[in-house]
Motif scaffolding. Structure first.
Motif, PDB file in Angstrom:
ATOM      1  N   PHE A  75       0.841  -1.200   0.000  1.00 23.48           N
ATOM      2  CA  PHE A  75       0.000   0.000   0.000  1.00 23.48           C
ATOM      3  C   PHE A  75       0.877   1.250   0.000  1.00 23.48           C
ATOM      4  O   PHE A  75       0.574   2.231  -0.692  1.00 23.48           O
ATOM      5  N   VAL A  76       1.947   1.224   0.756  1.00 24.15           N
ATOM      6  CA  VAL A  76       2.855   2.377   0.804  1.00 24.15           C
ATOM      7  C   VAL A  76       3.447   2.630  -0.576  1.00 24.15           C
ATOM      8  O   VAL A  76       3.497   3.783  -1.044  1.00 24.15           O
ATOM      9  N   ARG A  77       3.878   1.554  -1.268  1.00 20.23           N
ATOM     10  CA  ARG A  77       4.479   1.727  -2.599  1.00 20.23           C
ATOM     11  C   ARG A  77       3.474   2.297  -3.594  1.00 20.23           C
ATOM     12  O   ARG A  77       3.809   3.167  -4.408  1.00 20.23           O
ATOM     13  N   ARG A  78       2.233   1.823  -3.510  1.00 20.20           N
ATOM     14  CA  ARG A  78       1.234   2.229  -4.506  1.00 20.20           C
ATOM     15  C   ARG A  78       0.645   3.603  -4.240  1.00 20.20           C
ATOM     16  O   ARG A  78       0.331   4.340  -5.180  1.00 20.20           O
ATOM     17  N   HIS A  79       0.469   3.958  -2.968  1.00 22.89           N
ATOM     18  CA  HIS A  79      -0.322   5.151  -2.655  1.00 22.89           C
ATOM     19  C   HIS A  79       0.407   6.221  -1.849  1.00 22.89           C
ATOM     20  O   HIS A  79      -0.103   7.345  -1.742  1.00 22.89           O
ATOM     21  N   LEU A  80       1.537   5.902  -1.267  1.00 20.26           N
ATOM     22  CA  LEU A  80       2.191   6.859  -0.368  1.00 20.26           C
ATOM     23  C   LEU A  80       3.639   7.108  -0.772  1.00 20.26           C
ATOM     24  O   LEU A  80       4.531   7.219   0.064  1.00 20.26           O
ATOM     25  N   ALA A 135      -5.062   9.018  -0.126  1.00 20.32           N
ATOM     26  CA  ALA A 135      -5.008   7.560   0.017  1.00 20.32           C
ATOM     27  C   ALA A 135      -6.197   7.054   0.825  1.00 20.32           C
ATOM     28  O   ALA A 135      -6.623   7.684   1.798  1.00 20.32           O
ATOM     29  N   SER A 136      -6.745   5.906   0.424  1.00 21.46           N
ATOM     30  CA  SER A 136      -7.871   5.330   1.165  1.00 21.46           C
ATOM     31  C   SER A 136      -7.462   5.027   2.599  1.00 21.46           C
ATOM     32  O   SER A 136      -6.309   4.684   2.887  1.00 21.46           O
ATOM     33  N   SER A 174       7.063  -8.234  12.075  1.00 22.75           N
ATOM     34  CA  SER A 174       7.246  -9.142  10.939  1.00 22.75           C
ATOM     35  C   SER A 174       7.380  -8.408   9.616  1.00 22.75           C
ATOM     36  O   SER A 174       7.775  -9.014   8.607  1.00 22.75           O
ATOM     37  N   GLY A 175       7.029  -7.130   9.595  1.00 21.21           N
ATOM     38  CA  GLY A 175       7.103  -6.362   8.364  1.00 21.21           C
ATOM     39  C   GLY A 175       5.839  -6.398   7.539  1.00 21.21           C
ATOM     40  O   GLY A 175       5.789  -5.778   6.461  1.00 21.21           O
ATOM     41  N   ARG A 176       4.805  -7.122   8.010  1.00 20.70           N
ATOM     42  CA  ARG A 176       3.541  -7.130   7.267  1.00 20.70           C
ATOM     43  C   ARG A 176       2.889  -5.753   7.290  1.00 20.70           C
ATOM     44  O   ARG A 176       2.167  -5.390   6.373  1.00 20.70           O
ATOM     45  N   LEU A 177       3.154  -5.013   8.346  1.00 25.75           N
ATOM     46  CA  LEU A 177       2.755  -3.611   8.410  1.00 25.75           C
ATOM     47  C   LEU A 177       3.999  -2.770   8.649  1.00 25.75           C
ATOM     48  O   LEU A 177       4.926  -3.213   9.338  1.00 25.75           O
ATOM     49  N   VAL A 178       3.999  -1.565   8.103  1.00 25.16           N
ATOM     50  CA  VAL A 178       5.118  -0.649   8.340  1.00 25.16           C
ATOM     51  C   VAL A 178       4.563   0.652   8.911  1.00 25.16           C
ATOM     52  O   VAL A 178       3.505   1.137   8.485  1.00 25.16           O
ATOM     53  N   PRO A 179       5.235   1.220   9.898  1.00 22.88           N
ATOM     54  CA  PRO A 179       4.787   2.512  10.438  1.00 22.88           C
ATOM     55  C   PRO A 179       5.056   3.623   9.439  1.00 22.88           C
ATOM     56  O   PRO A 179       6.132   3.660   8.813  1.00 22.88           O
ATOM     57  N   LEU A 180       4.111   4.526   9.281  1.00 23.94           N
ATOM     58  CA  LEU A 180       4.269   5.614   8.322  1.00 23.94           C
ATOM     59  C   LEU A 180       5.082   6.753   8.903  1.00 23.94           C
ATOM     60  O   LEU A 180       5.777   7.455   8.165  1.00 23.94           O
ATOM     61  N   ALA A 181       4.980   6.948  10.199  1.00 29.77           N
ATOM     62  CA  ALA A 181       5.727   8.006  10.878  1.00 29.77           C
ATOM     63  C   ALA A 181       6.028   7.509  12.286  1.00 29.77           C
ATOM     64  O   ALA A 181       5.346   7.896  13.248  1.00 29.77           O
TER      65      ALA A 181
END
Length: 297
Positions: free
Chosen positions: A174-179, A190-191, A253-260
């Motif tokens: 999601f980060v690569r596509r929208h952020l 972004a949604s 695990s890296g399935r989610l990444v913090p945005l800030a």
């Protein structure tokens, strides 16, 4: 007015709980006319309208005060009977609590398992946003609440539990596509995943990044359960503010990444309860405080 007749007070509570005068009459084993007369007499005695005659009926602000008193009175009566050995053998004590969804999904249920075995308790949990749980206390619907309100509701005590930390997060895809651009600008398009229409955490985070301007995107996916909210973010449906203690495994695990990662949102939580000398409430309060100290810090 020198006193509040207890039969009238109990009748008002029955009407509120049952929703109609007829249902209250059936519960009290009296006629609907008797119920109506008692409520009218109580309104005359207090000089206030106590009920809105809607379907179901609703207490007015003054009525909420009487309802809260009636529930506290019932609680004291049950505790007194238990101390005198007058309760039916094995009869448990029912305790109603308002708690926010994220606490319910993470640290609150383990707290209930730590409550002392005596007196025996039955828990009745009301799930509500932490900004609104105090309203249930004020309305007399619950005896205690996990809330973000630091100011004690009238007739209640308050103690700080700790802080629930939220992190803005999304999947790497999601980060690569929208952020991929500047985060403050990307997030307004972004949604986003929200809990419900009252959920302001995501908007608050965006306003923080943009120095008070704007909010999150209008493309919003409302997922009204804590577990479902996290699953939706982990599935890539949108970004969202996830509780750190709930999403820790996905973040590690890296399935989610913090945005800030350096900009968490911390929501202080408090325990408010009726000011009653109640063994049941005291036992619950100690267990909740202990669990919160371990989970929230």
């Amino acid at each position: 007015m020198t006193d509040l007749p207890l039969d009238q007070v109990r009748t008002l509570l029955a009407v509120v709980d049952e929703g109609t005068f007829d249902a209250a009459a059936a519960a009290l084993h009296v006629t609907p006319s008797a119920v109506s007369q008692r409520v009218k007499a109580l309104e005359q005695r207090t000089g206030r309208v106590l009920l809105l005659r809607t379907k179901p009926v609703r207490p007015t602000e003054s009525g909420e005060i009487i309802v809260r008193f009636a529930r506290q009175l019932a609680r004291l009566e049950r505790d007194t009977r238990a101390e005198l050995g007058m309760s039916a053998e094995g009869e448990p004590t029912r305790v109603s609590v308002a708690v926010n969804a994220d606490s319910l999904a993470t640290w609150f249920l383990p707290a209930l398992t730590q409550v002392a075995p005596e007196p025996r308790l039955c828990f009745e949990l009301h799930r509500e946003d932490e900004t609104r749980t105090a309203e249930l206390l004020r309305e007399g619907l619950v005896m205690a609440a996990v809330t973000s309100a630091p100011d004690a509701v009238t007739g209640c005590s308050v103690r700080r539990l700790g802080t629930m930390r939220y992190l803005a997060a999304a999947t790497p895809g999601f980060v690569r596509r929208h952020l991929d651009g500047p985060l403050p600008d990307a997030l307004i398009h972004a949604s986003v995943v929200t809990f419900d229409r009252r959920d302001d955490l995501q908007d608050a985070f965006v306003r923080r990044l943009r120095r008070g301007a704007g909010g999150a995107s209008a493309v919003r996916h409302a997922v009204p359960t804590s577990e479902g909210f996290l699953d939706a973010v982990a599935a890539g449906l949108g970004w969202g503010m996830v509780p750190e203690i709930q999403a820790g495994g996905l973040l590690r695990s890296g399935r989610l990444v913090p945005l800030a990662p350096d900009l968490p949102l911390d929501v202080p939580l408090y325990w408010q309860q009726w000011k009653l000398d109640s063994p049941a409430l005291a036992a619950l309060a100690e267990a909740v405080a202990g669990a919160a100290a371990r989970a929230l810090g």
